[in-house]
Design an enzyme around this catalytic site. Sequence first.
Site, PDB file in Angstrom:
ATOM      1  CG  MET A   1       8.729  25.946  -5.271  1.00  0.00           C
ATOM      2  SD  MET A   1       7.740  27.342  -4.728  1.00  0.00           S
ATOM      3  CE  MET A   1       8.429  27.623  -3.087  1.00  0.00           C
TER       4      MET A   1
ATOM      5  NE  ARG B   1      -1.096  -5.492   7.716  1.00  0.00           N
ATOM      6  CZ  ARG B   1      -0.600  -6.124   8.768  1.00  0.00           C
ATOM      7  NH1 ARG B   1      -1.205  -7.193   9.266  1.00  0.00           N
ATOM      8  NH2 ARG B   1       0.518  -5.706   9.343  1.00  0.00           N
TER       9      ARG B   1
ATOM     10  CG  HIS C   1       3.156  -3.325  11.183  1.00  0.00           C
ATOM     11  ND1 HIS C   1       3.181  -3.853   9.915  1.00  0.00           N
ATOM     12  CD2 HIS C   1       3.984  -2.245  11.152  1.00  0.00           C
ATOM     13  CE1 HIS C   1       3.968  -3.126   9.148  1.00  0.00           C
ATOM     14  NE2 HIS C   1       4.472  -2.148   9.875  1.00  0.00           N
TER      15      HIS C   1
END
Length: 380
Positions: A320, A230, A179
Amino acid sequence: MVNTVTRGKCIPPRTIPTSANSWAEIDLHALAHNVRTLQRRAGTAQLAAVVKADGYGHGAPTVAQAALEAGAPLCAVFSLPEAIHLREHGIDSSILVLGPILPEDAPDIARSRLTAVVDTPETAQALNTAARADEATLPIHLNLDAGMQRFGLSHTDALKLAEVVSRCPNLYLEGTMTHFPNAGTGDESHTLNAFHAFMQTANAIGAPIRHAAASAALLRFPQTALELVRPGLALYGIDPFRSNESELKPVLSWKARLLAIRDLKAGESVSYGGLWTAPHDARIGVIGAGYADGLRRSVSGPGATLIRGSRAPYLGAICMDCAMIDLTHIPDAQVGDAVTLIGVDGEAELSAWEMSDWTGAIPYEICTGIGPRVPRITVG
């Protein structure tokens, strides 16, 4: 019905497809288009649909199945629990577990017939024992470090581990992988040098599958496609290079219900701390998404939503459970309207890239940060 929702249109209040205050729409037609587009870029390489982190916040089992139906032959996740979750939801393709596996994980790997990435002799031997007990032969991959310095083997250690695996009769060394840390940014030579080093070790090991390219490398360095690619971010229609010419189609739209409308007088303030004060008489809306849903507080100020085809800026502190938006210039907005946080409304569009600009984040964080109480609803 949910699947009659037309992407790109403002949803009238009566056809909001959920009772939730905020929801994400997942366009499976767009996902299938992206699979086919990326497969063309990959040429003869197979495509592993990366569905870690709950499919980058899109819903792992749903997008995994859609990607497989569109032609991807296998899926990839980071962790063992993510792989088992897919198995429990009927995903029977090969599943590559990209993250590290410990010896105690071996029985679950064997039982679920997963493909593990192995980085120690102890793990290889534990997998061999578990596979023998389960009367299986398990494919495994070795991870070679390309400069990430988190997981992965050096050239010497990789050759030693490949020799250990060759003595494990119930293991099959199917692949080698790496990677890249800088495929999306920086000097091309850094990635190409890492690629050449990987190829030297991978060819010495001789496993039939070599894979190095995630989204950025697949699009920027086609020579790195090899036998397997990928794609993650690109699979979901977000170009890592933010190209205006990208063929990719965004898969996720994020919307919220307009819960209330309030009229303010000049000088009145909004939300916690009074961070925004109306410079003139104003009309504001309260939408059903807040930071518990993944709407970051830093979006207020630079950020905006879409309602009835127009931009409505955020006002004051994000709460929130809700947030306030400016409706002064949108007099026809009504309680119950769908408000777009990410996606298309008429001719207007807000992307995950744009929201990331407002928050100092990256698109990966935006999509994976949409919380679990936001239902994912398939459309298309």
